[in-house]
Motif scaffolding. Structure first.
Motif: not given
Length: 420
Positions: A248, A171, A261, A251, A418-419, A3, A254, A263-264, A5, A7
């Protein structure tokens, strides 16, 4: 697969050189459009311009870096520094940190200025560092040198889709295990001096070029109506400038360092419209397809999308194609779809615009409001979605879509989640 995210984020924009001033300007419905700093033979402004108002290079780079950098590179360094700071990255692993940056023109100003000096004063007048200012990869290179990074350093040039394509590229690098962290975004402009003034008699050729090509309407009388996305009166772009950068991370990386985070990055699509050098295919079929690609990549359906930040350049042809695309993708929707666009506030910030849109989407997830489309009051009746006008809208956002479309048929779309 990992995943990915977000930050951290940073921005240099016509509304200010921090994320907070940028968002405050949007909340207050500010319009950055002002008379161009350049003048014609009669002393009249050459149309409208949305420049960066408060940029101080000394805050972001030492004298040596400034001397060898076009202003677009300094914008990128400033936005990258803000993003790294917000992410809380006290140290960056040199071999596990990537830089992916997008720009359509790079250091074009330095090239045009050198030609100007050559024609007026001869070879001796050319800045000896012209060549290292010109290259579009110099923003990414200076970011890598700032933090002594030795991972992938890539520059994407896909016109106004550059920032979203950079995010999609980064990504993919992170998911492939090529890096743990990426400094990503896009930058455009720096045509006036850092304080927004013209530099003597030098006028960038692009200022006249965009008017000659019909990209902008130099006869627009009201700065507040010079760029009005989705409005029936729209007549062309106002050129803006700036930089937007994000951090980026996987996950796993992070979580391991205790970051929070924002968002994803859930899905991404990119394709070629392949219709015309500057105009989109009129029915918006390819823009609709790229939006569906991004949703498919995220494993989501259109009815799950809570909002869209549109590309919406305020051109008659460009907005019409995107309207058709949005109508197509969201046909049969049972709940309202709020849609906003930034270019009434900021002008068209080129390669940075997609990353600025991402920052707006993440803010909507975090703070529950979506900026209105500045200046727009007579919404095109073709729109079968809710264009946010007048004032910001209160929203609840779990899933957002962000669009960026560029000359040459460069279509890109991003889905952000949204996380919990």
């Amino acid at each position: 697969m990992s995943q990915i995210v977000v930050t951290g984020a940073g921005i240099v924009s016509p509304l200010g050189s921090s994320v907070e001033t940028f968002l405050a300007g949007l909340a207050d419905n500010e319009v950055a459009t002002r008379p161009s700093p350049w003048r014609d033979a009669e002393g009249m402004p050459l149309g409208w311009w949305a420049g960066v108002p408060d940029f101080d290079p000394d805050e972001w780079a030492d004298a040596r870096v400034q001397a060898g950098s076009d202003l677009f590179t300094l914008y990128a360094l400033a936005a990258a520094q803000q993003a790294v700071t917000q992410a809380g990255l006290a140290e960056l692993d040199p071999l596990r940190t990537a830089v992916v940056h997008g720009s359509s023109m790079g250091g074009m100003r330095a090239l045009m200025r050198a030609q100007h000096d050559l024609e007026r004063s001869g070879p001796g007048a050319i800045d000896r560092k012209t060549m290292i200012k010109i290259w579009p990869n110099m923003a990414a290179a200076q970011i890598a040198m700032r933090w002594d990074l030795h991972g992938p350093s890539l520059t994407v040039c896909t016109a106004c889709a550059s920032a979203l394509d950079a995010i999609g590229t980064a990504t993919a690098l992170l998911k492939a295990g090529r890096a743990d962290v990426a400094i990503v975004g896009g930058t455009e402009g720096g045509m006036p001096l850092a304080d927004g003034r013209a530099e003597g008699e030098f006028v960038p050729a692009t200022v006249h070029g965009q008017t000659a090509y019909g990209m902008s309407d130099p006869t627009a009388a009201d700065r507040l109506l010079a760029s009005i996305p989705f409005d029936v009166r729209r007549s062309g772009i106002v050129t803006g400038e700036g930089s937007a950068m994000v951090i980026l991370e996987t996950a796993e990386h992070s979580r391991a360092r205790g970051a929070t985070p924002l968002a994803e990055i859930a899905g991404f699509g990119s394709l070629s419209d392949s219709y015309h050098p500057s105009s989109p295919e009129p029915t918006g079929r390819w823009e609709a397809l790229v939006m569906r690609q991004a949703l498919d990549d995220a494993g989501e359906t259109p009815d799950r999308v809570d909002m869209v930040v549109a590309h919406a350049t305020a051109t008659p042809k460009g907005d019409t194609a995107e309207i058709h695309a949005l109508n197509d993708v969201h046909e049969g929707r049972t709940r309202p779809l709020p849609v906003t666009a930034l270019k009434g506030h900021t002008g068209h910030t080129g390669a940075s615009s997609g990353a600025m849109n991402l920052i707006v989407a993440m803010n909507a997830m975090d703070r529950g409001w979506l900026p209105n489309v500045a200046g727009t009051s007579q919404v095109d009746p073709l729109c079968r979605f809710d264009v946010v006008t007048g004032k910001p809208a209160d929203v609840t956002v779990d899933l957002a879509q962000v669009n960026a479309f560029g000359f040459g048929g460069q279509d890109a779309s991003l889905v952000v989640r949204r996380l919990p």
